[in-house]
Write a protein that holds these residues in place. Sequence first.
Motif, PDB file in Angstrom:
ATOM      1  N   ASP A 198      34.016  49.765   4.648  1.00  0.00           N
ATOM      2  CA  ASP A 198      33.432  48.610   5.331  1.00  0.00           C
ATOM      3  C   ASP A 198      32.725  49.016   6.620  1.00  0.00           C
ATOM      4  OD1 ASP A 198      35.835  49.278   6.613  1.00  0.00           O
ATOM      5  OD2 ASP A 198      36.204  47.224   7.247  1.00  0.00           O
ATOM      6  N   ASN A 199      33.118  50.137   7.203  1.00  0.00           N
ATOM      7  CA  ASN A 199      32.492  50.621   8.441  1.00  0.00           C
ATOM      8  C   ASN A 199      31.046  51.040   8.214  1.00  0.00           C
ATOM      9  OD1 ASN A 199      32.689  51.070  11.208  1.00  0.00           O
ATOM     10  ND2 ASN A 199      33.501  53.141  10.996  1.00  0.00           N
ATOM     11  N   SER A 200      30.716  51.433   6.986  1.00  0.00           N
ATOM     12  CA  SER A 200      29.336  51.850   6.693  1.00  0.00           C
ATOM     13  C   SER A 200      28.374  50.665   6.706  1.00  0.00           C
ATOM     14  CB  SER A 200      29.265  52.576   5.349  1.00  0.00           C
ATOM     15  OG  SER A 200      29.613  51.722   4.272  1.00  0.00           O
ATOM     16  N   ALA A 201      28.912  49.447   6.706  1.00  0.00           N
ATOM     17  CA  ALA A 201      28.063  48.257   6.798  1.00  0.00           C
ATOM     18  C   ALA A 201      27.688  47.940   8.232  1.00  0.00           C
ATOM     19  CB  ALA A 201      28.756  47.064   6.166  1.00  0.00           C
ATOM     20  N   ARG A 202      28.230  48.682   9.191  1.00  0.00           N
ATOM     21  CA  ARG A 202      27.838  48.535  10.598  1.00  0.00           C
ATOM     22  C   ARG A 202      26.710  49.524  10.860  1.00  0.00           C
ATOM     23  NH1 ARG A 202      33.642  48.281  10.633  1.00  0.00           N
ATOM     24  NH2 ARG A 202      34.314  46.177  11.245  1.00  0.00           N
ATOM     25  N   VAL A 203      25.548  49.012  11.246  1.00  0.00           N
ATOM     26  CA  VAL A 203      24.355  49.860  11.360  1.00  0.00           C
ATOM     27  C   VAL A 203      24.605  51.052  12.273  1.00  0.00           C
ATOM     28  CG1 VAL A 203      21.935  49.932  12.065  1.00  0.00           C
ATOM     29  CG2 VAL A 203      22.827  47.924  10.864  1.00  0.00           C
ATOM     30  N   HIS A 204      25.252  50.823  13.411  1.00  0.00           N
ATOM     31  CA  HIS A 204      25.574  51.900  14.345  1.00  0.00           C
ATOM     32  C   HIS A 204      27.085  51.945  14.554  1.00  0.00           C
ATOM     33  CE1 HIS A 204      21.241  51.793  16.120  1.00  0.00           C
ATOM     34  NE2 HIS A 204      21.322  52.566  15.065  1.00  0.00           N
ATOM     35  N   GLY A 205      27.814  52.147  13.469  1.00  0.00           N
ATOM     36  CA  GLY A 205      29.263  52.211  13.538  1.00  0.00           C
ATOM     37  C   GLY A 205      29.747  53.501  14.188  1.00  0.00           C
ATOM     38  N   TYR A 330      23.155  46.262   4.170  1.00  0.00           N
ATOM     39  CA  TYR A 330      24.469  46.278   4.814  1.00  0.00           C
ATOM     40  C   TYR A 330      25.273  45.056   4.376  1.00  0.00           C
ATOM     41  CZ  TYR A 330      21.646  49.541   7.433  1.00  0.00           C
ATOM     42  OH  TYR A 330      20.810  50.575   7.752  1.00  0.00           O
ATOM     43  N   LEU A 331      26.228  45.269   3.472  1.00  0.00           N
ATOM     44  CA  LEU A 331      27.042  44.200   2.919  1.00  0.00           C
ATOM     45  C   LEU A 331      28.313  44.100   3.763  1.00  0.00           C
ATOM     46  CD1 LEU A 331      25.066  45.127   0.635  1.00  0.00           C
ATOM     47  CD2 LEU A 331      26.795  44.337  -0.995  1.00  0.00           C
ATOM     48  N   SER A 332      28.298  43.212   4.736  1.00  0.00           N
ATOM     49  CA  SER A 332      29.381  43.103   5.708  1.00  0.00           C
ATOM     50  C   SER A 332      30.739  42.973   5.023  1.00  0.00           C
ATOM     51  CB  SER A 332      29.146  41.896   6.612  1.00  0.00           C
ATOM     52  OG  SER A 332      30.182  41.777   7.565  1.00  0.00           O
ATOM     53  N   GLY A 333      31.704  43.775   5.494  1.00  0.00           N
ATOM     54  CA  GLY A 333      33.047  43.758   4.942  1.00  0.00           C
ATOM     55  C   GLY A 333      33.214  44.584   3.692  1.00  0.00           C
TER      56      GLY A 333
END
Length: 365
Positions: A198-205, A330-333
């Motif tokens: 799920d962290n990969s859905a954050r653009v700048h995680g 980016y599929l949140s969650g």
Amino acid sequence: MTASFAEYRELAKSLGVDALALVPGPNFTRALGQAFMSHERPFVLVIPAQGAPAAIVPNLELGSWGLVDFDGAVFDWRDQDGYQAAFAALASHMPMKRLAVEGQVMRVFVHHALKQASPELEIIDAEKQISGLRMIKSEADIAAMQKAITLSERALHRVLATVEIGQSEKEIESRLIQALFAEGADDLAFSPIVVAGDNSARVHGHARADYLIQSGDALLFDFGARKDGFCADITRTVFVGEVSDEGRAVYETVLAANMAGLAATRAGVSAHQIDDVVTGVLETSAFAAHIETKTGHGLGRDVHEAPYIMRGNPQLLPAGTVYTNEPGLYLSGKFGVRIEDDVLITEEGCQVLTQFPKELTIVGA
């Protein structure tokens, strides 16, 4: 050979200012051929439209300044005495009415020191024009960038061969940083992004130490080395152990957008046109609700520089420009996918400087 500031002088003339002021950063390095730190001490290069340049230099930097072949006045200052007298000496030596500065780089206290020394001085922001001088890369610039890209890709190959289920993002990030330096990086172009699930859905995680990678996770790497003053900026997304049908569909959509952008790239096309093509592919997919970013940005001495590849930017892109083509969904969650290439615009089309494979890859199986 004394540094030549001819293009900066011409720019000052075209802007209708008496001089340009540069501070440590990519433009400063490019102008002088020597890199200096930006810190709490004011350090300013002033290039007039006519006449010899001048510089305000912290006394403790004079040793390094001696490596610059500089034909102009130097006003140095010591911490114990403060810097304002150096700015007053500059104002007396080079009276100015209008001064162009780098609005995104010059700090407020330098602006204040200039105004205190010359209260009537008009300071204008010419960030776009000054940094725009870097947009068309020389052969030497491109060669340095290619070194940074190639060693970055070697580092990623190293790391992917070691990825396993149960590792943390932080573990993998640490190995990536070590691999970049082992392959010859002078520095990191920026702090790497290594994110999974799920962290990969954050653009700048940010990499987590407390999340252990699971089978089916997307694992996204956004990173780059700095070599000979130039940056790489690469993103690849892989899947760990297995990939779901949804993951495969999202990946193939992003890859199609990336490839469409490359096909649309050539000298004379606008930044708007490239982004319109790339984003158009994403918008016509089943995942249109998951678009969060523009297509990309210029790349060179800075990781983010002109031109910015987005709708609404009519800037025409000349041959010699390098930009990033980095569509993502980016599929949140759930997960995110981004694929990023570094692209050199040519008269005939483009040359993709990144060569790391882009077909969907499963690692750690």
